[in-house]
Design an enzyme around this catalytic site. Structure first.
Site, mmCIF file in Angstrom:
data_model
loop_
_atom_site.group_PDB
_atom_site.id
_atom_site.type_symbol
_atom_site.label_atom_id
_atom_site.label_comp_id
_atom_site.label_asym_id
_atom_site.label_seq_id
_atom_site.Cartn_x
_atom_site.Cartn_y
_atom_site.Cartn_z
ATOM 1 N N GLY A 3 2.854 13.703 -6.761
ATOM 2 C CA GLY A 3 4.178 13.559 -7.362
ATOM 3 C C GLY A 3 4.380 12.172 -7.961
ATOM 4 C CB SER A 20 -1.562 14.607 -8.591
ATOM 5 O OG SER A 20 -0.789 14.028 -9.610
ATOM 6 C CE1 TYR A 21 1.557 7.160 -7.217
ATOM 7 C CE2 TYR A 21 1.998 7.631 -4.909
ATOM 8 C CZ TYR A 21 1.960 6.746 -5.967
ATOM 9 O OH TYR A 21 2.305 5.430 -5.768
ATOM 10 C CG ASP A 62 -5.017 17.152 -15.446
ATOM 11 O OD1 ASP A 62 -3.926 17.272 -16.034
ATOM 12 O OD2 ASP A 62 -5.233 16.316 -14.549
ATOM 13 C CG HIS A 97 -2.819 17.751 -12.428
ATOM 14 N ND1 HIS A 97 -3.406 16.524 -12.650
ATOM 15 C CD2 HIS A 97 -1.869 17.531 -11.476
ATOM 16 C CE1 HIS A 97 -2.846 15.608 -11.885
ATOM 17 N NE2 HIS A 97 -1.903 16.202 -11.160
#
Length: 456
Positions: free
Chosen positions: A78, A172-173, A372, A429
């Site tokens: 996020g 991701s994060y 992605d 992603h």
């Protein structure tokens, strides 16, 4: 009968003590769920008694012989997006919502491991605090600390998993969350051996702000999303890391604004930047995608699964089955709208932490869905290659294809049998969502500590 019911409701809304036995967290059956033989659990673990800060988890034991399978913690990024709604119910969990029902995911990662999904940090999904100030200035440091406390207390509730081989995964994060948590665990183990950490895996991760973000321009251009002229502007007048840095500081320059307006026009809002080849969900009401059968999900991709997940997790009967409740928000959402994260933490590179984890003898896998454009494979591959050189790791598996079934699953390279890079062909992603079968092949090889299949 009214008095016992009131007691039960009070228990439901206040019980977040980590010392309660795990059977209190057992899910009898989720609404609309197909029959399964494995056990499921969910509930709260309090990570701050004074402010009643509680993290919500969902745990799916392995389908077969859970006692012999490792424990895997999954974290979405996020920052501020839900591992329950994204990871468990859209990607690699045992079910995906379809209308009023849950359908079986035949490529669920709990075929190979006991899967633990954590809604972190505080303020994400069903995780909450009684002190609303806890949602302000949440940082990488506070998130890592809370996640460590969560695991310590979760092991009290599930002591049978305390000495189990543990892997931490995410995307991701989570390129920040996972390495920072792993390093804290290694530090904790110096004083008291608790975490049997065996490896970490990061999907399309943010590892180094400039390298990761600026690889977006080449990806857009090479996939035909922007023109030659715009590509030139995007690499000389204002690159993406500069734009994001200015945006987070509330001072976007005129030159960056002009470039980003041009990029946005050409890439179009009707192209999913997380998978530039996958159709977007125009509206779940229009039923753009076919309704999946109530038995299982296979190769067919429901691009509106996020809408269906939101609808499912906002049902009162589902929340009752999960023993989850909403605090400070009116409805569950995929990504938190109350969390005030310290976004400038994004600019702090975590690739040096990954290097320290490798030096401690912990294997690392970094993988990329190759469609992605948000965190493109080219940036991740460059960072892995640079890290291998800095650590003096020799190539043990030269760059080559790997197979999932009878098709090429992607490409891979391994350094020193401890640092691996892999792409997942045709994946987004959120790779397990768009390429579930290939992602499961990669996951199994990671757990087994062996190279990806060289032939079909």
């Amino acid at each position: 009968m009214a008095f016992p019911l009131i007691l039960l409701l009070l228990l439901f809304f206040t019980q977040v003590d980590s010392n309660i036995p795990s059977f209190f967290d057992k899910i009898l059956q989720l609404p609309g769920q197909p029959p399964v033989l494995f056990q499921q659990f969910s509930g709260y673990v309090n990570v701050d008694e004074r402010n009643q800060r509680a993290l919500f988890y969902y745990f799916a034991e392995a389908e077969i012989d859970p006692d012999s399978k490792p424990l895997v913690l999954w974290l979405n990024g996020g920052p501020g997006c839900s591992s329950l709604g994204v990871g468990a119910f859209s990607e690699n969990g045992p079910f995906r919502p379809s209308g009023e029902f849950l359908v079986k995911n035949q490529y669920s990662w709990n075929k190979e491991a006991n899967m633990l999904y954590l809604e972190s940090p505080i303020g994400v999904g069903f995780s909450y605090s009684s002190d609303t100030n806890s949602y302000d200035s949440v940082s990488d440091k506070s998130t890592a600390r809370d996640n460590l406390v969560f695991l310590q207390k979760w092991f009290v509730r599930f002591p049978q998993y305390r000495n189990r081989s543990l892997f931490i995964t995410g995307e991701s994060y989570a390129g920040h969350y996972v390495p920072q948590l792993a390093e804290l665990m290694l530090e904790f183990n110096k004083k008291q051996k608790l975490f049997n950490l065996k490896g970490i895996a990061l999907g399309n991760p943010v590892l180094e702000f400039a390298t990761d973000f600026n690889s977006r321009a080449e990806f857009f251009w090479s996939h035909g999303l922007i023109s030659d002229t715009t590509y030139g502007m995007f690499t000389s007048v204002c690159n993406y890391s500069r734009y994001v840095s200015e945006y987070y500081r509330g001072s976007v320059s005129a030159s960056c604004s002009t470039v980003m307006d041009q990029v946005s026009r050409e890439t179009s809002k009707f192209v999913d930047k997380y998978d530039v080849t996958l159709d977007v969900c125009i509206s779940s009401v229009l039923s753009q995608t076919k309704v999946l059968s109530p038995q299982q999900v296979g190769d067919q991709i429901d691009v509106c699964v996020e809408d269906e997940t939101v609808n499912y997790l906002n049902r009162l009967d589902v929340q009752m089955a999960l023993r989850a409740h909403l605090v400070g928000v009116r409805q569950w959402s995929v990504c938190s709208n109350i969390l005030d994260y310290e976004l400038l933490d994004l600019e702090i590179p975590t690739i040096p932490i990954v290097g320290r984890i490798i030096k401690a003898g912990i294997p690392v896998l970094i993988y990329s869905g190759d469609q992605d454009s948000v965190i493109p494979l080219t940036g991740s591959r460059k960072l892995v290659h640079r890290l291998a050189a800095e650590l003096g790791l020799k190539t043990s598996v030269p760059y080559r294809v790997w197979f999932g079934g009878q098709q090429v699953g992607g490409w891979t390279q391994v350094y020193g049998n401890i640092l691996s890079f892999a792409t997942i062909r045709g994946a987004s992603h959120e790779a397990p969502f768009s390429q579930p079968e290939r992602s499961l092949v990669l996951f199994k090889a990671f757990l087994d500590g062996r190279p990806l299949p060289e032939a079909f």
